[in-house]
Scaffold this motif. Structure first.
Motif: not given
Ligand code: HEM
Ligand code: SF4
Ligand code: FES
Lengths: 225, 247
Positions: B176, B204, B207-208, B232, B234-239, B241-242, B245-246
């Motif tokens: 990640m 992502v 990656m999985d 930071d 990784i946090a940005r990537m999570n954001r 992806l969220m 998804a939305l």
């Protein structure tokens, strides 16, 4: 959206959401229990309210059970996936050089908490369900007075149980020392990496477990026969 | 100085490897770690043995090829460096040094210390780019206003050299930090916006698919990363992806 929660990051987000709920629950739980230190009556009343209010019983409680079960099952799933992703292990690995013990052992602190939750259910929750829904006694009374305070004090006579509580809460503290800020990072917020939240996390992971430990020790030593 | 080396030897990807002990003598503290490995290999060639295979290319910390897990840490005990930048002065006469390949199910060993890191390339191919029409009328990049802050952060993310130390270090073999950096370098810039949602989702899922693990935020990767890539990202990537998804 369905695909999201199947992804590695989606699973982490779900893990963090369940953890946030559990951390919120711990605050409420401690707030109720702490009253037992200074007022048996207040503790009894709050316990009775929590135990009989339909909103708490049939809305919050199922969410809580689901949250706990989801959290540890997802924890196991992630742990197994990560073990598989690991492949061959190193002959020499210096984990302490780059990360905290807490962060590397979430599954073990988690397992101790899980064992505690099982003990806790057997101690309080199952008898409670039995009294209320099997025997159908919703009064919360025994011999003309509220039974909650006495039942709790009764439990804390056994030093072994008190010891198990103390150890479990110490491990909860370690779980939270990493988990609190980690959950923010999983939710995509860098705030968990800033001083403010790190300090709040530290305070939370000390105060909450310590609160429960003090309650157990207090009733053990104050209410000797 | 004189050293004992414990090195992972493995004939090919199918062979079962093992740790083998070697001795090297008269190693100068000014040598780089790879130069020390060269000395060992010359010794091995002279005595008719198979030299130790290891990856390297630029030998100046920019290509990301050199790997090796040295005394339990990716790129050895120093910080902010690759193995080619690790100096022998970090060790003492008489030391025993354990040298292993980067370990992760997604990084299979090819030979000795050489591992297959093409999984990173496939993640890049899944979305680590922007599609620009370069047929003669490309827009001047300077015509697009970008804040200094965003430019700096994007540049920091872009310094990732794809070495894989983050994966090798991570107890979960999570990629990640790498993917976070590669997503961030575009997510921070206007040029990256058009394909932002597809990019993060495709990278992502690749990656999985490659079998990397799930980040548990130990932060070990950030400490061992030769380029100091921040969590930071990784946090940005999570954001990202969220957000995707939305959509
Ligand atoms: C009241 C009880 C618990 C609380 C408040 C709690 C809290 C947390 C928090 C805040 C996190 C970080 C989430 C994140 O990084 O996204 C976490 C992660 C985790 N928890 Fe728990 N937890 C509890 C019980 C358990 C139990 C019973 C287990 C069972 C094994 C467990 C296993 C794990 C694992 C494996 C992780 C993942 C490690 C990580 O992502 O860093 N937890 N927990
Ligand atoms: S994030 Fe750092 S450790 Fe990981 S591949 Fe990039 S440069 Fe290497
Ligand atoms: S050989 Fe290029 S970074 Fe080390």
């Amino acid at each position: 959206m369905g695909g999201f929660f199947k992804s590695s990051i989606g699973r982490k987000v779900a893990m963090a959401l369940s953890a946030f709920f559990l951390m919120f629950f711990l605050i409420i739980h401690l707030a109720v229990n702490i009253t037992s230190l200074f007022s048996a009556d207040l503790f009894n009343e709050l316990s009775h309210f929590m135990g009989t209010n339909p909103l708490v019983q049939f809305a919050l409680q199922p969410v809580l059970i689901f949250g706990v079960v989801f959290h540890f099952i997802m924890g196991f799933i992630l742990e197994l996936k990560n073990k598989k992703a690991n492949g061959v292990s190193y002959a020499k690995n210096n984990g302490a050089a780059n990360s905290s013990w807490m962060s590397r052992n979430m599954i073990y602190s988690g397992l101790v908490i899980l064992a505690f939750i099982v003990l806790h259910f057997i101690d309080f929750w199952f008898p409670e369900l039995n009294t209320k829904y099997v025997l159908g006694d919703m009064s919360g009374m025994h011999d003309g007075e509220y039974r909650y305070f006495h039942e709790m004090v009764e439990k804390f006579h056994n030093p072994l149980r008190v010891g198990a509580y103390v150890i479990s809460f110490a491990l909860l503290g370690l779980h939270l020392a990493h988990g609190f800020t980690s959950a923010f990072q999983s939710m995509g917020s860098s705030a968990g990496r800033k001083k403010t939240l790190q300090n709040i996390g530290k305070a939370y992971s000390i105060i909450i477990p310590l609160g429960f430990i003090i309650i157990a020790l207090f009733h053990h030593f104050i209410h000797q026969h | 100085m004189n050293l004992t080396l414990k090195i992972w030897r493995q004939k090919d990807s199918n062979a079962k490897g093992q740790m083998v002990d070697y001795k090297v003598t008269d190693i100068s503290e000014h040598m780089s770690f790879l130069e020390m490995m060269d000395v060992l290999n010359e010794q091995l060639i002279e005595s008719g043995e198979e030299p130790v295979a290891f990856d390297h290319d630029c030998r100046e910390g920019i290509c990301g090829m050199c790997s090796m897990y040295i005394n339990g840490e990716a790129h050895g005990p120093d910080r902010g460096i690759t193995t080619c930048q690790l100096h022998m002065r970090m060790f003492k006469d008489g030391d025993t040094i354990t040298i292993e390949p980067f370990r992760a199910a997604a990084f299979p060993v090819i030979k000795d210390l050489v591992v297959d890191r093409t999984a990173f390339e496939r993640i890049q191919q899944a979305g680590g780019y922007i599609s620009v029409n370069t047929s003669g009328n490309t827009q001047d990049a300077n015509a697009i206003p970008i804040s200094k802050h965003a430019a700096d952060e994007a540049m920091d993310a872009a310094t990732c050299i794809g070495c894989g130390a983050c994966v090798a270090t991570c107890k979960n073999s999570s990629a990640m930090l790498f993917v976070g950096a590669k997503v961030s370098q575009y997510a921070l810039l206007p040029q990256g916006q058009v394909e932002a949602a597809d990019r993060v989702q495709n990278m992502v899922s690749q990656m999985d698919l490659e079998g990397f693990g799930n980040c548990t935020n130990t932060g070990a990767c950030e400490v061992e990363c030769p380029k100091g890539i921040s969590l930071d990202n990784i946090a940005r990537m999570n954001r990202e992806l969220m957000k995707a998804a939305l959509k």
